[in-house]
Design an enzyme around this catalytic site. Structure first.
Site, PDB file in Angstrom:
ATOM      1  N   GLY A 174      50.139 -16.557  -8.027  1.00  0.00           N
ATOM      2  CA  GLY A 174      48.707 -16.727  -7.878  1.00  0.00           C
ATOM      3  C   GLY A 174      48.055 -16.963  -9.227  1.00  0.00           C
ATOM      4  O   GLY A 174      48.552 -16.518 -10.255  1.00  0.00           O
ATOM      5  N   GLY A 216      54.911 -13.088 -12.249  1.00  0.00           N
ATOM      6  CA  GLY A 216      53.459 -13.252 -12.409  1.00  0.00           C
ATOM      7  C   GLY A 216      52.782 -12.219 -13.279  1.00  0.00           C
ATOM      8  O   GLY A 216      53.017 -12.143 -14.486  1.00  0.00           O
ATOM      9  N   VAL A 257      58.167 -14.890 -15.147  1.00  0.00           N
ATOM     10  CA  VAL A 257      58.857 -13.967 -14.228  1.00  0.00           C
ATOM     11  C   VAL A 257      57.851 -12.981 -13.653  1.00  0.00           C
ATOM     12  O   VAL A 257      57.169 -12.279 -14.395  1.00  0.00           O
ATOM     13  CB  VAL A 257      59.975 -13.178 -14.950  1.00  0.00           C
ATOM     14  CG1 VAL A 257      60.692 -12.257 -13.971  1.00  0.00           C
ATOM     15  CG2 VAL A 257      60.974 -14.122 -15.607  1.00  0.00           C
ATOM     16  N   LYS A 294      58.938 -21.321 -15.556  1.00  0.00           N
ATOM     17  CA  LYS A 294      60.182 -20.591 -15.281  1.00  0.00           C
ATOM     18  C   LYS A 294      61.426 -21.471 -15.347  1.00  0.00           C
ATOM     19  O   LYS A 294      62.425 -21.115 -15.961  1.00  0.00           O
ATOM     20  CB  LYS A 294      60.039 -19.969 -13.890  1.00  0.00           C
ATOM     21  CG  LYS A 294      61.252 -19.475 -13.230  1.00  0.00           C
ATOM     22  CD  LYS A 294      60.959 -19.487 -11.723  1.00  0.00           C
ATOM     23  CE  LYS A 294      60.441 -20.850 -11.390  1.00  0.00           C
ATOM     24  NZ  LYS A 294      60.095 -21.291 -10.147  1.00  0.00           N
ATOM     25  N   GLU A 343      55.886 -14.527 -20.581  1.00  0.00           N
ATOM     26  CA  GLU A 343      55.722 -13.404 -19.654  1.00  0.00           C
ATOM     27  C   GLU A 343      55.418 -13.877 -18.231  1.00  0.00           C
ATOM     28  O   GLU A 343      55.904 -13.307 -17.246  1.00  0.00           O
ATOM     29  CB  GLU A 343      54.599 -12.491 -20.159  1.00  0.00           C
ATOM     30  CG  GLU A 343      54.344 -11.256 -19.318  1.00  0.00           C
ATOM     31  CD  GLU A 343      55.522 -10.287 -19.330  1.00  0.00           C
ATOM     32  OE1 GLU A 343      56.313 -10.340 -18.373  1.00  0.00           O
ATOM     33  OE2 GLU A 343      55.659  -9.509 -20.280  1.00  0.00           O
ATOM     34  N   LYS A 402      64.617 -16.951 -12.185  1.00  0.00           N
ATOM     35  CA  LYS A 402      63.937 -15.796 -12.802  1.00  0.00           C
ATOM     36  C   LYS A 402      64.962 -14.777 -13.297  1.00  0.00           C
ATOM     37  O   LYS A 402      64.784 -14.157 -14.346  1.00  0.00           O
ATOM     38  CB  LYS A 402      62.973 -15.168 -11.807  1.00  0.00           C
ATOM     39  CG  LYS A 402      61.751 -16.061 -11.552  1.00  0.00           C
ATOM     40  CD  LYS A 402      60.959 -15.614 -10.335  1.00  0.00           C
ATOM     41  CE  LYS A 402      59.758 -16.523 -10.110  1.00  0.00           C
ATOM     42  NZ  LYS A 402      59.207 -16.381  -8.745  1.00  0.00           N
ATOM     43  N   THR A 415      45.546 -24.219 -11.168  1.00  0.00           N
ATOM     44  CA  THR A 415      44.820 -22.968 -10.921  1.00  0.00           C
ATOM     45  C   THR A 415      45.043 -21.930 -12.026  1.00  0.00           C
ATOM     46  O   THR A 415      44.113 -21.220 -12.392  1.00  0.00           O
ATOM     47  CB  THR A 415      45.247 -22.320  -9.584  1.00  0.00           C
ATOM     48  OG1 THR A 415      46.672 -22.206  -9.580  1.00  0.00           O
ATOM     49  CG2 THR A 415      44.810 -23.166  -8.402  1.00  0.00           C
ATOM     50  N   VAL A 416      46.269 -21.861 -12.545  1.00  0.00           N
ATOM     51  CA  VAL A 416      46.530 -20.878 -13.605  1.00  0.00           C
ATOM     52  C   VAL A 416      45.707 -21.232 -14.839  1.00  0.00           C
ATOM     53  O   VAL A 416      45.073 -20.374 -15.468  1.00  0.00           O
ATOM     54  CB  VAL A 416      48.032 -20.829 -13.962  1.00  0.00           C
ATOM     55  CG1 VAL A 416      48.277 -19.870 -15.119  1.00  0.00           C
ATOM     56  CG2 VAL A 416      48.863 -20.436 -12.755  1.00  0.00           C
TER      57      VAL A 416
END
Lengths: 446, 446
Positions: free
Chosen positions: B319, B145, B143, B116, B140, B216, B28-29
């Site tokens: 998400g 989102g 951690v 992560k 980036e 994280k 999805t990302v």
């Protein structure tokens, strides 16, 4: 970024030697910035390469934490000094500061300022001038002190279509409404306490009237949406800039009973037609919304973007330390060679934001508090006129005030602000009507 | 930044042509990032210059929103493609991903990842490798989102001495404790609801056990303080990593009555002696503290620095959209030529953080909930042992549970965590003692 610019920027890239900084202004921000730049730079290679070589102050005899031998009372000597690469303007005021900044930019120097009024008025021309000169013009400290909001909007959120920013950007107002809410103080007492603690000026008009927040909102609109808002147009329009002077303890109490907190918000929102909804007004913020938890003199900016969703940055909006953090952050940014003077968001327009066409079409639920004489038909008459205007109240409550007036508190359905104001104008013509104490938009938690 | 590095970076500066990006992973990302990069780039000159030329996926036949002709099932072809300048790793896992990233960096490509676990384990070596190769390695999205926390720590706060970070960095845990607090749900029911809504995995151990937050926190410690924490050491120590599985409805209720909310916080704090206090634990957060207002699956990181003061960043921690915002933000950052692969904070160490010596010396007030058999001397015996240990309770209350046990809830004065745990160990030896249900640090609003 055009290749022309790239060349210009490369030309201005720092040499591996130390970077020479000149500061204009000798106040608390200046002293804090000097302390950082001259202090322990272990662990920060960039910081160790910055040298403050000259600081222009008004009064050379005043005792400061800046060494005498780098002080001058002639700011022109800084902007014209060929050895100085970076000029930091912290003198305030708009006319002389503008002249000095323009000359520094034309002389090929990077310029950093915390001067909100100047950037709100002339930021667009200065951005363009900096872009033409191939240098940086940075003003992170001008909005929300230590909160790195401008850089976040320009760089980290570059992948997003931003829709809206809502800011608590005036610490004085937020301190006052927090005292009124949490300690049941009157506006007058809260203001006096704020003045006592140094959170409010002797003449607080500029802050409590919403004008300071409006100037910051002009800068936010430019950076977030690439829109250049005419600050004098905005400040001249009481529909666009409302402060907190109309907020009474009774409003705070009504808000609390409804699960809301009153906050002064500066709102900027880009509409699908490209127009900009721009206004400053107290809002009823639902207690569950993160902005409701921003207390005392803290600032916060809430951002809505796609695809990032909701984002909020919170921190200290004023004071020597936080402001100096932003100023030195900008210096480091320039030194890193990061800066191009051309925000990502408006990279195609050489730093110039386009003229903003303002929209007054806000769609929101509203909190209304109305006072009328206590006659039998008053309530029915007013409700009838809301019905005529096709505005349905979600909640209404009436009570009698100490002065024997009828007070009507209403939460409306979501309506257009124009429609609401038309209705309120008609209602104000009723013979028994006294006044609309407040008509404030609601911000509910999603 | 050394001049050697400056040269290397200049060598890798993007050409004015389009920048070719290869992505590894088809989830999805990846789809969200592709949508941004291939979508409307009007108003964003940089975005319009980026072209995704290849996407490696596991199953070529699965229907996706990415055109078939740029799909491959061979990720090696991406890291070895001389035309690709930027590799985006979104495949997950640590072994194969690490191998691919290393090869990409060695091949002179900038690398961006959201991985992560990989960065927590191997970030330091990969940072160093990137620095040697003169390219960027950015993470980036690893951690919190969509929250641009790493860039803020590295760049905007470069003028600060950072002292402490406290993060709500696991959305699953925060969703569960919010449900327990706001809707009086049990842990089990809240977890089931989180799973139903997709906020928790089928096997939630990694999240609710605090391990995700710990990974994280390893990355945050590296970026904020330049300290390299051994993730396996940390994960093996239950004193350092506590999840939310011990939190019962009764704890939530006790916290509420005291004016607190329970939140899982990942804490990293640099001590004056250079040691790092690193731990993940549920905390009682005072309702007035901004972290208490972070609800549902939202994330936030609270930072204490000098001179900026308190700063908090809030937003969506997971998400496709928010994560893609961070990934594309990193791509834009690389394309802008901003990136040097060397965080400001550790510029002098060529990207390598130094090995962190961990401290377990925490000084805090604590919330304790103890259960004992209901015998006449139990309360006095326990209070006597706290007195012996020189720990004074600020507040104590006792009650009888449904099961007929004596429950003692204590808020201690501020004490060293070691002293407290020693006392609790002695108390647990009492013949009538049942258990310490929870011992959680308090976070009060300043």
């Amino acid at each position: 970024m055009t290749s022309l610019q790239e060349r210009k920027i490369t030309k201005n890239l720092p040499s591996p030697q130390r970077f020479k900084v000149g500061m204009i202004g000798g106040g608390t921000v200046s002293s804090s910035a000097y302390a950082i730049l001259s202090g322990d730079s272990s662990g920060n290679h960039l910081l160790s390469r910055i040298e403050v070589v000259s600081v222009a102050v008004r009064d050379l005899k005043k005792i400061r934490l800046i060494p005498q031998d780098i002080l001058t009372d002639n700011p022109d000597s800084i902007v014209d000094d060929p050895n100085i690469e970076i000029v930091v303007e912290l003198m305030g005021g708009t006319e002389k500061a503008r002249e000095l900044i323009e000359r520094a930019l034309r002389n090929g120097k990077h310029v950093i300022t915390a001067n909100k009024s100047l950037v709100a008025r002339h930021g667009n021309e200065l951005d363009a001038l900096a872009a033409r000169a191939g240098v940086s013009f940075k003003y992170e400290a001008a909005v929300a002190g230590g909160i790195p909001i401008l850089r976040t909007l320009k760089t980290s959120l570059g992948a997003n279509k931003l829709r809206k920013t809502m800011g608590i950007v005036n610490g004085t107002c937020n301190y006052i409404v927090t005292q009124m809410s949490d300690h049941q103080m009157s506006f007058t007492d809260a203001l006096a306490k704020a003045q006592e603690l140094g959170f409010a000026e002797a003449d607080p008009t500029f802050d409590v009237g919403g004008r300071d927040a409006a100037e910051k909102n002009v800068i936010l609109s430019k950076v977030a949406f690439g829109k250049d808002v005419d600050v004098s147009q905005v400040l001249a329009d009481p529909e666009l800039v409302k402060g907190i002077t109309s907020i009474e303890s009774r409003d705070i109490e009504c808000a609390r009973k409804l699960g809301f907190t009153i906050k002064l918000l500066a709102v900027s929102e880009i509409k699908p037609d490209g127009k900009l909804l721009f206004f400053v007004s107290p809002h009823l913020v639902e207690n569950k919304h993160p902005l409701a938890a921003v207390k005392d003199a803290y600032n916060a900016i809430f951002i809505e973007g796609d695809p990032v969703g909701d984002l909020m940055l919170y921190g200290k909006g004023a004071g020597g330390g936080p402001t100096a953090s932003a100023v030195v952050g900008d210096i480091l940014n320039v030194v890193e060679g990061i800066s191009s003077g051309v925000p990502v968001i408006s990279a195609s327009t050489l730093g110039s934001a386009e003229f903003a066409t303002l929209s007054k079409e806000m769609h929101s639920k509203f909190y209304l508090r109305l006072l009328t004489q206590n006659c039998p038909t008053a309530f029915g008459g007013i409700m009838w006129l809301f019905g005529e205007a096709n505005i349905a109240p979600e909640m209404v409550q009436q009570s009698i005030t100490d002065r024997g007036l009828l007070e009507i508190v209403i939460i409306t359905e979501a309506v257009s602000s124009q429609k609401l104001h038309n209705a309120l104008r008609i209602i104000s013509g009723l013979p028994y009507f006294e006044k609309t104490v407040n008509a404030l938009p609601l911000l509910e938690a999603s």
